[in-house]
Motif scaffolding. Structure first.
Motif, PDB file in Angstrom:
ATOM      1  N   VAL A  46       0.840  -1.201   0.000  1.00 40.43           N
ATOM      2  CA  VAL A  46       0.000   0.000   0.000  1.00 40.43           C
ATOM      3  C   VAL A  46       0.875   1.251   0.000  1.00 40.43           C
ATOM      4  N   THR A  47       0.585   2.144  -0.938  1.00 43.60           N
ATOM      5  CA  THR A  47       1.268   3.428  -1.037  1.00 43.60           C
ATOM      6  C   THR A  47       0.369   4.499  -0.452  1.00 43.60           C
ATOM      7  N   PHE A  48       0.892   5.272   0.493  1.00 40.38           N
ATOM      8  CA  PHE A  48       0.171   6.381   1.111  1.00 40.38           C
ATOM      9  C   PHE A  48       0.750   7.678   0.551  1.00 40.38           C
ATOM     10  N   CYS A  49      -0.091   8.488  -0.052  1.00 41.36           N
ATOM     11  CA  CYS A  49       0.364   9.709  -0.708  1.00 41.36           C
ATOM     12  C   CYS A  49      -0.679  10.815  -0.637  1.00 41.36           C
ATOM     13  N   THR A  50      -0.307  11.956  -1.209  1.00 41.29           N
ATOM     14  CA  THR A  50      -1.259  13.039  -1.440  1.00 41.29           C
ATOM     15  C   THR A  50      -1.235  13.353  -2.927  1.00 41.29           C
ATOM     16  N   ALA A  51      -2.333  13.811  -3.446  1.00 46.07           N
ATOM     17  CA  ALA A  51      -2.437  14.089  -4.877  1.00 46.07           C
ATOM     18  C   ALA A  51      -1.582  15.278  -5.299  1.00 46.07           C
ATOM     19  N   MET A  52      -1.199  16.115  -4.357  1.00 47.34           N
ATOM     20  CA  MET A  52      -0.464  17.331  -4.687  1.00 47.34           C
ATOM     21  C   MET A  52       1.058  17.132  -4.712  1.00 47.34           C
ATOM     22  N   ASP A  53       1.559  16.040  -4.165  1.00 50.32           N
ATOM     23  CA  ASP A  53       2.989  15.821  -4.058  1.00 50.32           C
ATOM     24  C   ASP A  53       3.535  15.218  -5.353  1.00 50.32           C
ATOM     25  N   TYR A  54       4.608  15.806  -5.888  1.00 47.78           N
ATOM     26  CA  TYR A  54       5.177  15.334  -7.152  1.00 47.78           C
ATOM     27  C   TYR A  54       5.656  13.886  -7.053  1.00 47.78           C
ATOM     28  N   GLU A  55       6.410  13.570  -5.998  1.00 50.58           N
ATOM     29  CA  GLU A  55       6.928  12.205  -5.836  1.00 50.58           C
ATOM     30  C   GLU A  55       5.783  11.198  -5.716  1.00 50.58           C
ATOM     31  N   CYS A  56       4.698  11.616  -5.064  1.00 45.97           N
ATOM     32  CA  CYS A  56       3.521  10.743  -4.951  1.00 45.97           C
ATOM     33  C   CYS A  56       2.892  10.481  -6.312  1.00 45.97           C
ATOM     34  N   LYS A  57       2.759  11.515  -7.109  1.00 48.45           N
ATOM     35  CA  LYS A  57       2.176  11.334  -8.442  1.00 48.45           C
ATOM     36  C   LYS A  57       3.011  10.349  -9.263  1.00 48.45           C
ATOM     37  N   ARG A  58       4.331  10.490  -9.188  1.00 54.15           N
ATOM     38  CA  ARG A  58       5.224   9.588  -9.910  1.00 54.15           C
ATOM     39  C   ARG A  58       5.082   8.152  -9.396  1.00 54.15           C
ATOM     40  N   LEU A  59       5.022   8.024  -8.073  1.00 50.69           N
ATOM     41  CA  LEU A  59       4.887   6.693  -7.473  1.00 50.69           C
ATOM     42  C   LEU A  59       3.543   6.065  -7.816  1.00 50.69           C
ATOM     43  N   TRP A  60       2.463   6.854  -7.771  1.00 55.96           N
ATOM     44  CA  TRP A  60       1.145   6.321  -8.117  1.00 55.96           C
ATOM     45  C   TRP A  60       1.115   5.809  -9.548  1.00 55.96           C
ATOM     46  N   MET A 115       2.842  -4.988   9.811  1.00 51.07           N
ATOM     47  CA  MET A 115       3.124  -4.037   8.738  1.00 51.07           C
ATOM     48  C   MET A 115       4.614  -3.787   8.676  1.00 51.07           C
ATOM     49  N   TYR A 116       5.118  -3.766   7.448  1.00 48.79           N
ATOM     50  CA  TYR A 116       6.540  -3.594   7.174  1.00 48.79           C
ATOM     51  C   TYR A 116       6.727  -2.276   6.434  1.00 48.79           C
ATOM     52  N   TYR A 117       7.741  -1.518   6.814  1.00 52.86           N
ATOM     53  CA  TYR A 117       7.979  -0.187   6.267  1.00 52.86           C
ATOM     54  C   TYR A 117       9.043  -0.224   5.176  1.00 52.86           C
ATOM     55  N   TYR A 118       8.676   0.217   3.981  1.00 55.86           N
ATOM     56  CA  TYR A 118       9.644   0.368   2.896  1.00 55.86           C
ATOM     57  C   TYR A 118      10.526   1.554   3.251  1.00 55.86           C
ATOM     58  N   GLN A 119      11.834   1.332   3.356  1.00 56.46           N
ATOM     59  CA  GLN A 119      12.705   2.379   3.876  1.00 56.46           C
ATOM     60  C   GLN A 119      13.699   2.921   2.869  1.00 56.46           C
ATOM     61  N   SER A 120      13.637   2.490   1.644  1.00 58.60           N
ATOM     62  CA  SER A 120      14.526   3.035   0.623  1.00 58.60           C
ATOM     63  C   SER A 120      14.001   4.398   0.201  1.00 58.60           C
ATOM     64  N   GLY A 121      14.893   5.302  -0.088  1.00 64.08           N
ATOM     65  CA  GLY A 121      14.466   6.639  -0.501  1.00 64.08           C
ATOM     66  C   GLY A 121      14.054   6.717  -1.958  1.00 64.08           C
ATOM     67  N   SER A 122      14.330   5.666  -2.729  1.00 69.35           N
ATOM     68  CA  SER A 122      13.985   5.701  -4.150  1.00 69.35           C
ATOM     69  C   SER A 122      12.950   4.620  -4.460  1.00 69.35           C
ATOM     70  N   TYR A 123      12.190   4.891  -5.505  1.00 68.01           N
ATOM     71  CA  TYR A 123      11.102   3.994  -5.871  1.00 68.01           C
ATOM     72  C   TYR A 123      11.293   3.538  -7.314  1.00 68.01           C
ATOM     73  N   SER A 124      11.343   2.227  -7.499  1.00 65.21           N
ATOM     74  CA  SER A 124      11.375   1.653  -8.838  1.00 65.21           C
ATOM     75  C   SER A 124      10.546   0.380  -8.790  1.00 65.21           C
ATOM     76  N   VAL A 125      10.154  -0.091  -9.954  1.00 67.39           N
ATOM     77  CA  VAL A 125       9.374  -1.324 -10.012  1.00 67.39           C
ATOM     78  C   VAL A 125      10.161  -2.459  -9.365  1.00 67.39           C
ATOM     79  N   ASP A 126      11.429  -2.596  -9.731  1.00 70.39           N
ATOM     80  CA  ASP A 126      12.238  -3.695  -9.201  1.00 70.39           C
ATOM     81  C   ASP A 126      12.362  -3.625  -7.680  1.00 70.39           C
ATOM     82  N   LYS A 127      12.618  -2.437  -7.146  1.00 69.79           N
ATOM     83  CA  LYS A 127      12.790  -2.295  -5.691  1.00 69.79           C
ATOM     84  C   LYS A 127      11.493  -2.596  -4.945  1.00 69.79           C
ATOM     85  N   LEU A 128      10.381  -2.114  -5.462  1.00 68.86           N
ATOM     86  CA  LEU A 128       9.099  -2.341  -4.791  1.00 68.86           C
ATOM     87  C   LEU A 128       8.672  -3.803  -4.878  1.00 68.86           C
ATOM     88  N   VAL A 129       8.919  -4.437  -6.016  1.00 68.10           N
ATOM     89  CA  VAL A 129       8.603  -5.860  -6.164  1.00 68.10           C
ATOM     90  C   VAL A 129       9.466  -6.684  -5.219  1.00 68.10           C
TER      91      VAL A 129
END
Length: 191
Positions: A46-60, A115-129
């Motif tokens: 589960v990704t928690f974001c806001t619609a106004m945040d650029y990084e969130c839009k990219r992650l979504w 619940m487990y916390y994703y702690q990497s500062g970067s988001y990619s398909v490979d890292k999230l998978v």
């Protein structure tokens, strides 16, 4: 959600239909995920974001690709894939509070009441998978906080009313004692 995700939003160069990315809210989170009970709905990324945040839009926009990669990986391994979901914390602030999230984006994996916390500062398909499949084992974790039941606010109101009644009853008891002593004192003086 403030940002809607569909297969039309993401061109990943495949003819295959993208798996569903669930939109979770205050109202449907526990029903769909069974996060607190650890029931059999499977793991949830589960990704928690806001619609106004650029990084969130990219992650979504990345999440449908993550969902597809999880499906493909799980088919190869012969197991059920993790469910993929997004939460707009502007529309569901209670969930951010429930899970103690102080910043966005935040990615959590819910699995069997933990619940487990994703702690990497970067988001990619490979890292999230990788995180959803095995990487979570090295991540910070905590028990999923229980979902407060609907009666919580009513119970607080009831308890406040009980306290108020107890305080008033105590005050009336003290007034009654004082009046009884005053009457006894007057009777003694009259004798």
């Amino acid at each position: 959600l403030g940002l809607h995700i569909s297969s039309a939003d993401v061109d990943i160069g495949l003819d295959r239909e993208l798996p569903k990315v669930h939109a979770l809210t205050n109202e449907n989170f526990e029903h769909l995920t069974q996060a607190a009970t650890g029931a059999t709905t499977g793991p949830w990324l589960v990704t928690f974001c806001t619609a106004m945040d650029y990084e969130c839009k990219r992650l979504w926009r990345l999440m449908p690709k993550v969902a597809l990669a999880l499906v493909e990986e799980s088919e190869e391994r012969g197991r059920a894939p993790a469910n993929v979901a997004v939460v707009d914390i502007d529309e569901s602030p209670w969930l951010a509070k429930r899970f103690g999230l102080s910043h966005v984006p935040a990615v959590l994996l819910f699995l069997k009441g933990t619940m487990y916390y994703y702690q990497s500062g970067s988001y990619s398909v490979d890292k999230l998978v990788h995180f959803a499949q095995t990487g979570y084992k090295k991540a910070g974790l905590s028990q999923v906080p229980p979902e407060p039941h609907v009666a919580d606010s009513h119970e607080r109101t009831f308890l406040m009313a009980c306290v108020a009644v107890a305080v008033v009853s105590g005050a009336l008891y003290l007034v009654d004692l004082l009046l009884q002593r005053t009457r006894q004192s007057k009777r003694r003086k009259a004798k």
